[in-house]
Every structure is written in structure tokens, then in C-alpha cells.
Design a protein around this motif. Structure first.
Motif, PDB file in Angstrom:
ATOM      1  N   GLY A 144       8.162 -46.211 -16.688  1.00 11.50           N
ATOM      2  CA  GLY A 144       7.949 -47.639 -16.878  1.00 11.50           C
ATOM      3  C   GLY A 144       8.875 -48.513 -16.055  1.00 11.50           C
ATOM      4  O   GLY A 144       9.472 -48.090 -15.066  1.00 11.50           O
ATOM      5  N   THR A 145       8.982 -49.765 -16.489  1.00 15.50           N
ATOM      6  CA  THR A 145       9.894 -50.717 -15.850  1.00 15.50           C
ATOM      7  C   THR A 145      11.063 -50.978 -16.795  1.00 15.50           C
ATOM      8  O   THR A 145      10.942 -50.823 -18.010  1.00 15.50           O
ATOM      9  N   PHE A 146      12.197 -51.363 -16.217  1.00  8.84           N
ATOM     10  CA  PHE A 146      13.361 -51.591 -17.063  1.00  8.84           C
ATOM     11  C   PHE A 146      14.032 -52.901 -16.705  1.00  8.84           C
ATOM     12  O   PHE A 146      13.885 -53.433 -15.602  1.00  8.84           O
ATOM     13  N   GLY A 147      14.777 -53.433 -17.669  1.00 11.74           N
ATOM     14  CA  GLY A 147      15.630 -54.585 -17.455  1.00 11.74           C
ATOM     15  C   GLY A 147      17.057 -54.177 -17.757  1.00 11.74           C
ATOM     16  O   GLY A 147      17.299 -53.301 -18.590  1.00 11.74           O
ATOM     17  N   LEU A 148      18.008 -54.795 -17.063  1.00  9.50           N
ATOM     18  CA  LEU A 148      19.420 -54.462 -17.247  1.00  9.50           C
ATOM     19  C   LEU A 148      20.219 -55.731 -17.489  1.00  9.50           C
ATOM     20  O   LEU A 148      20.135 -56.682 -16.701  1.00  9.50           O
ATOM     21  N   VAL A 149      20.973 -55.751 -18.580  1.00  7.01           N
ATOM     22  CA  VAL A 149      21.834 -56.880 -18.905  1.00  7.01           C
ATOM     23  C   VAL A 149      23.282 -56.435 -18.703  1.00  7.01           C
ATOM     24  O   VAL A 149      23.743 -55.491 -19.340  1.00  7.01           O
ATOM     25  N   ILE A 159      25.112 -63.093 -29.399  1.00  5.57           N
ATOM     26  CA  ILE A 159      24.409 -62.088 -28.599  1.00  5.57           C
ATOM     27  C   ILE A 159      23.964 -60.914 -29.457  1.00  5.57           C
ATOM     28  O   ILE A 159      22.849 -60.396 -29.300  1.00  5.57           O
ATOM     29  N   LEU A 160      24.800 -60.495 -30.381  1.00  7.20           N
ATOM     30  CA  LEU A 160      24.408 -59.393 -31.257  1.00  7.20           C
ATOM     31  C   LEU A 160      23.193 -59.759 -32.095  1.00  7.20           C
ATOM     32  O   LEU A 160      22.317 -58.918 -32.336  1.00  7.20           O
ATOM     33  N   GLN A 161      23.082 -61.029 -32.499  1.00  6.44           N
ATOM     34  CA  GLN A 161      21.916 -61.464 -33.260  1.00  6.44           C
ATOM     35  C   GLN A 161      20.657 -61.429 -32.400  1.00  6.44           C
ATOM     36  O   GLN A 161      19.578 -61.026 -32.879  1.00  6.44           O
ATOM     37  N   THR A 169      28.739 -57.756 -24.817  1.00  8.72           N
ATOM     38  CA  THR A 169      29.619 -58.747 -25.464  1.00  8.72           C
ATOM     39  C   THR A 169      31.071 -58.623 -25.020  1.00  8.72           C
ATOM     40  O   THR A 169      31.932 -59.343 -25.518  1.00  8.72           O
ATOM     41  N   SER A 170      31.358 -57.744 -24.050  1.00 10.06           N
ATOM     42  CA  SER A 170      32.763 -57.467 -23.727  1.00 10.06           C
ATOM     43  C   SER A 170      33.469 -58.650 -23.074  1.00 10.06           C
ATOM     44  O   SER A 170      34.691 -58.764 -23.139  1.00 10.06           O
ATOM     45  N   ALA A 171      32.704 -59.562 -22.449  1.00  9.74           N
ATOM     46  CA  ALA A 171      33.311 -60.714 -21.787  1.00  9.74           C
ATOM     47  C   ALA A 171      33.337 -61.952 -22.680  1.00  9.74           C
ATOM     48  O   ALA A 171      33.695 -63.035 -22.227  1.00  9.74           O
ATOM     49  N   GLN A 187      24.967 -65.335 -21.226  1.00 10.05           N
ATOM     50  CA  GLN A 187      24.474 -64.003 -21.547  1.00 10.05           C
ATOM     51  C   GLN A 187      23.063 -64.067 -22.124  1.00 10.05           C
ATOM     52  O   GLN A 187      22.233 -63.199 -21.852  1.00 10.05           O
ATOM     53  N   ARG A 188      22.759 -65.112 -22.887  1.00  8.79           N
ATOM     54  CA  ARG A 188      21.385 -65.264 -23.386  1.00  8.79           C
ATOM     55  C   ARG A 188      20.407 -65.532 -22.240  1.00  8.79           C
ATOM     56  O   ARG A 188      19.271 -65.055 -22.261  1.00  8.79           O
ATOM     57  N   VAL A 189      20.852 -66.261 -21.219  1.00  8.88           N
ATOM     58  CA  VAL A 189      20.008 -66.459 -20.027  1.00  8.88           C
ATOM     59  C   VAL A 189      19.771 -65.123 -19.331  1.00  8.88           C
ATOM     60  O   VAL A 189      18.652 -64.823 -18.892  1.00  8.88           O
TER      61      VAL A 189
END
Length: 227
Positions: A64-69, A162-164, A151-153, A130-132
Motif C-alpha cells: 500500500g501507501t504510507f504516511g510518515l509523521v 497530539i496523543l488525543q 511528541t518528543s519535541a 505537528q497536527r498540520v
């Protein structure tokens, strides 16, 4: 059905062996968290799976395709929020511009950022950036989403935001692989957990199995978080 299969993955940097014979599967709709001390190989593993590093040997099967944050957002500072989100779907995936913009606006609303589409990264808090970056990854319609210590930064208050967001995605059965140092979050949101140390998988299983493991290394690691 396994969406991702990693078999006997090995990776070295010079004489430093970072990954030693790593194998695991991720099923569609599963949330897998990868935990472990700094330097255990977690981020390198993610970088190999997402083609940012080349493994020395082993197999990675993923159709498939993936996204990376990323942990440091990696937004383009000279692009608006909207352009950061829509650039790749339009230019790389060649999707219809109007459809992509509508999708991006839906995602920004979901992230609580509907009023920020014309803002630039420097005008946003770390949590907003980070939400963007999560919206940017989701706009590619990925089959699986990878998070490298998302969330490390961030400071503790923004970490909760972000965890929510990730919890909400898990509730929607988004397939995710999350490298994280947030132990309570990993325990609560994951279907399965891998504990890595020294480039190997020391323990893996359900959150209950991993967090109640009799493995002494696992106990020592968790003790540092709960003492």
C-alpha cells in the motif's frame, strides 16, 4: 490480513550493528507501538521501512501507501499550511486540485485548525505544527501511518493534544506504527507492542503481555518510567 511484513531485517552503520534480525507483522487496522531506550534501533527500523534508509538484508513486504509523521514536524517554512498539506497529493499523486483542497479543509477541521490554512509554520505552536504534519500525511490517503516519536519535541501540555489526535485515529481503525516514549499512551492505544533494546526485539505481544512481562530488561526499562 497483514498489511506490513518485516522479515529478518538487519542494518549496520560501519561496525555499529543497529538492527539484528528484526521480524514482525502489522495487520490492517492494527495499532503497533514500538518502545525501548534511546539507541535501541526504533527510529532506524522506521526509516528502513519507509525507504529513508536501506537495509543490509531482510525483506519488507508492503503493497500500500504510507504516511510518515516526523518528530520535528518537517514542514516547509515558506509554504502556507494549505500548501504544505496539498502539495504532494496534487503534484505527486496527480489528484484533482479541488478534491485535494476539500480533503485538506476537512482534515484541518478535524485537527481543530480550520482557521489556519493561510498561516505559515512560524506562526503556529509546536502542537499546531505537528497536527498540520499529521493532516499532511493523512491527505495522501495512506494505508498505514508511521509516527517517529511524534511528541518528543513538544512540552507536556502540547503532547496531550497530539496523543488525543492519534487516539482518535486509532478509534477510526487507522493502521499505525508508532515509535514512542509515552508508556501509558502506548499501553492504552495499542493492539500490540514491541520492546526493542540493542537492536533486537526483546519482548512483543499485547500491551498486557508486554507490560506484565517477567523479562528483567523489560522490568528495568519500565521501572524508570514508573518509579
Amino acid at each position: 490480513m497483514s498489511l506490513l511484513e518485516v522479515k529478518n531485517l538487519k542494518k549496520s552503520f560501519g561496525d555499529n550493528v543497529v538492527l539484528k534480525d528484526i521480524s514482525f507483522n502489522v495487520d490492517k487496522g492494527e495499532v503497533l507501538s514500538i518502545i525501548g531506550p534511546s539507541g535501541s534501533g526504533k527510529s532506524t527500523l522506521l526509516r528502513c521501512i519507509t525507504d529513508l534508509e536501506t537495509e543490509d538484508s531482510g525483506d519488507i513486504n508492503f503493497d500500500g501507501t504510507f504516511g510518515l509523521v516526523f518528530q520535528n514536524f518537517n514542514l516547509f517554512p515558506h509554504h502556507s499550511v494549505m500548501k504544505n498539506i496539498t502539495n504532494a497529493p496534487i503534484r505527486v499523486q496527480k489528484r484533482d486540485k479541488e478534491e485535494v483542497y476539500n480533503h485538506a479543509r476537512d482534515l484541518l477541521k478535524k485537527m481543530g485548525l480550520e482557521d489556519k490554512e493561510d498561516a505559515y509554520p512560524s506562526e503556529l505552536s509546536g502542537g499546531q505544527q505537528q497536527r498540520v504534519s499529521i493532516a499532511r500525511a493523512l491527505c495522501m490517503n495512506p494505508d498505514i501511518l508511521f509516527f517517529d516519536e511524534p511528541t518528543s519535541a513538544l512540552d507536556p501540555e502540547l503532547t496531550g493534544e497530539i496523543l488525543q489526535v492519534i487516539k482518535d485515529l486509532a478509534a477510526e481503525h487507522m493502521t499505525m506504527v508508532i515509535v514512542t516514549h509515552e508508556m501509558n499512551f502506548a499501553r492504552n492505544v495499542s493492539d500490540s507492542i514491541i520492546f526493542m533494546d540493542g537492536g533486537v526485539i526483546v519482548e512483543q505481544g499485547t500491551p498486557e503481555e508486554v507490560f506484565t512481562s517477567d523479562n528483567q530488561r523489560m522490568k528495568d526499562f519500565l521501572g524508570k518510567f514508573y518509579e
